[in-house]
Design an enzyme around this catalytic site. Structure first.
Site, PDB file in Angstrom:
ATOM      1  N   ASN A  14       0.852  -1.186   0.000  1.00 11.53           N
ATOM      2  CA  ASN A  14       0.000   0.000   0.000  1.00 11.53           C
ATOM      3  C   ASN A  14       0.889   1.238   0.000  1.00 11.53           C
ATOM      4  O   ASN A  14       1.501   1.572   1.017  1.00 11.53           O
ATOM      5  CB  ASN A  14      -0.906  -0.025   1.234  1.00 11.53           C
ATOM      6  CG  ASN A  14      -1.800   1.197   1.321  1.00 11.53           C
ATOM      7  OD1 ASN A  14      -1.935   1.957   0.363  1.00 11.53           O
ATOM      8  ND2 ASN A  14      -2.414   1.393   2.474  1.00 11.53           N
ATOM      9  N   LYS A  16       0.033   4.290  -0.214  1.00  8.58           N
ATOM     10  CA  LYS A  16      -0.609   5.445   0.415  1.00  8.58           C
ATOM     11  C   LYS A  16      -0.419   6.691  -0.467  1.00  8.58           C
ATOM     12  O   LYS A  16      -0.443   6.566  -1.694  1.00  8.58           O
ATOM     13  CB  LYS A  16      -0.099   5.627   1.844  1.00  8.58           C
ATOM     14  CG  LYS A  16      -0.266   4.337   2.672  1.00  8.58           C
ATOM     15  CD  LYS A  16      -0.009   4.514   4.137  1.00  8.58           C
ATOM     16  CE  LYS A  16      -0.172   3.187   4.862  1.00  8.58           C
ATOM     17  NZ  LYS A  16      -0.014   3.327   6.318  1.00  8.58           N
ATOM     18  N   HIS A  97      -9.310   0.616   5.279  1.00  9.54           N
ATOM     19  CA  HIS A  97      -8.025   0.836   5.943  1.00  9.54           C
ATOM     20  C   HIS A  97      -8.235   1.767   7.133  1.00  9.54           C
ATOM     21  O   HIS A  97      -9.091   2.655   7.105  1.00  9.54           O
ATOM     22  CB  HIS A  97      -7.020   1.446   4.954  1.00  9.54           C
ATOM     23  CG  HIS A  97      -5.623   1.474   5.476  1.00  9.54           C
ATOM     24  ND1 HIS A  97      -5.187   2.442   6.357  1.00  9.54           N
ATOM     25  CD2 HIS A  97      -4.565   0.657   5.256  1.00  9.54           C
ATOM     26  CE1 HIS A  97      -3.912   2.216   6.652  1.00  9.54           C
ATOM     27  NE2 HIS A  97      -3.522   1.135   5.994  1.00  9.54           N
ATOM     28  N   GLU A  99      -6.778   4.254   8.169  1.00  8.82           N
ATOM     29  CA  GLU A  99      -6.693   5.687   7.858  1.00  8.82           C
ATOM     30  C   GLU A  99      -7.999   6.184   7.243  1.00  8.82           C
ATOM     31  O   GLU A  99      -8.389   7.336   7.458  1.00  8.82           O
ATOM     32  CB  GLU A  99      -5.496   5.942   6.940  1.00  8.82           C
ATOM     33  CG  GLU A  99      -4.175   5.750   7.671  1.00  8.82           C
ATOM     34  CD  GLU A  99      -2.993   5.423   6.781  1.00  8.82           C
ATOM     35  OE1 GLU A  99      -1.925   5.137   7.329  1.00  8.82           O
ATOM     36  OE2 GLU A  99      -3.147   5.439   5.537  1.00  8.82           O
ATOM     37  N   GLU A 170      -4.871  -5.262  10.749  1.00  9.35           N
ATOM     38  CA  GLU A 170      -3.872  -4.225  10.966  1.00  9.35           C
ATOM     39  C   GLU A 170      -4.156  -3.505  12.283  1.00  9.35           C
ATOM     40  O   GLU A 170      -5.001  -2.600  12.319  1.00  9.35           O
ATOM     41  CB  GLU A 170      -3.905  -3.206   9.818  1.00  9.35           C
ATOM     42  CG  GLU A 170      -3.560  -3.779   8.461  1.00  9.35           C
ATOM     43  CD  GLU A 170      -3.228  -2.672   7.480  1.00  9.35           C
ATOM     44  OE1 GLU A 170      -2.097  -2.653   6.989  1.00  9.35           O
ATOM     45  OE2 GLU A 170      -4.094  -1.817   7.226  1.00  9.35           O
ATOM     46  N   GLY A 176       2.718   2.352  10.894  1.00 10.59           N
ATOM     47  CA  GLY A 176       3.593   3.502  10.739  1.00 10.59           C
ATOM     48  C   GLY A 176       4.250   3.966  12.019  1.00 10.59           C
ATOM     49  O   GLY A 176       4.872   5.023  12.057  1.00 10.59           O
ATOM     50  N   SER A 216       3.724  -2.097  10.316  1.00  7.51           N
ATOM     51  CA  SER A 216       5.185  -1.971  10.429  1.00  7.51           C
ATOM     52  C   SER A 216       5.913  -3.271  10.089  1.00  7.51           C
ATOM     53  O   SER A 216       6.934  -3.611  10.695  1.00  7.51           O
ATOM     54  CB  SER A 216       5.578  -1.470  11.831  1.00  7.51           C
ATOM     55  OG  SER A 216       5.026  -0.185  12.073  1.00  7.51           O
TER      56      SER A 216
END
Length: 254
Positions: A14, A16, A97, A99, A170, A176, A216
């Site tokens: 991904n 992003k 996701h 985010e 996730e 991140g 990560s």
């Protein structure tokens, strides 16, 4: 690589909101070294650069969009439809996701409508994301949260459609941040999810569905994670833009 359970290893990258010619060159160089590896590889560039990546990628790599809307066309400024995603050369789309959930306030009900549209109106496949926050994990609510999120998707997935869905677990606190769930923490959640999915579908679905880990993942930790019996691959963020993406794609090779 298909394990003893018959599930083919799956690695998603991904990107992003990151793109440059240099990044594309690095990624393609890494991917060119994975041609002989039995792994399904799917990369998700920003929407503006999907067609450019489709034209430059190695033939064995598939492409995903990072998001889509739940209509074919219309007055939805800034959105892209699953049909557009397909026409641009994508076989996959990422939905839900963390985010999208946290920054853009997409909830379970909205994501349920999205996966319903994608699976029933197109032949695009879905990487369906779930995961708990740090506060939820510390409160002992991990299983409760991921059950709720995956059940929302399952309400719109027919038993014969699970082959088109990959579940990406996730933990939000590991995305991140450099923090990674230990291999055993990840395995425990994956195992629980597999049992839960079976209760809402069938034993065959539970056995065959791929549940991948994101948060990560890098070249240093991928092999140990890949050895766990219920971890069927990865959804990789930052490391998918670096040379180590090759190592991650080969995590199950040996």
């Amino acid at each position: 690589m298909a394990g003893a359970n018959g599930r083919r290893f799956f690695v998603g990258g991904n990107w992003k909101m990151n793109y440059s010619k240099a990044i594309s060159d690095v990624v393609n160089k890494a991917l060119n070294n994975t041609k002989d590896v039995d792994v399904e590889i799917v990369c998700a560039p920003p929407a503006l650069f999907i067609q450019e990546f489709v034209a430059s990628k190695p033939a064995h790599v598939e492409v995903a969009a990072q998001n889509c809307y739940l209509a074919k066309d219309g007055a939805f400024t800034g959105e892209i439809s699953p049909e557009m995603v397909k026409e641009a050369g994508c076989a996959w789309v990422i939905l839900g996701h963390s985010e999208r959930r946290t920054l853009f306030h997409e909830d379970d009900d909205f994501l349920k409508k999205k996966i319903d549209y994608v699976l029933n109106k197109t032949d695009v496949n879905v990487i369906a994301c779930i995961g708990e926050t740090l506060q939820e994990r510390e409160a002992g609510k991990t299983n409760e949260v991921v059950e709720r999120q995956v059940k929302a998707y399952q309400e719109k997935i027919a038993n014969d459609q699970y082959s088109r869905v990959v579940i990406a677990y996730e933990p939000v606190w590991a995305i991140g941040t450099g923090k990674v769930a230990t291999p055993q923490q990840a395995q425990d959640v994956h195992e629980h999810l597999r049992q839960f999915i079976g209760k809402n579908a069938t034993a065959d679905v539970a056995k065959s569905i791929r549940i991948i880990y994101g948060g990560s993942v890098n070249g240093a930790n991928c092999k140990e994670l890949a050895q766990k019996p219920d971890i069927d691959g990865f959804l990789v963020g930052g490391a998918s833009l670096k040379p180590e993406f090759e190592q991650i794609c080969k995590a199950r090779q040996n």
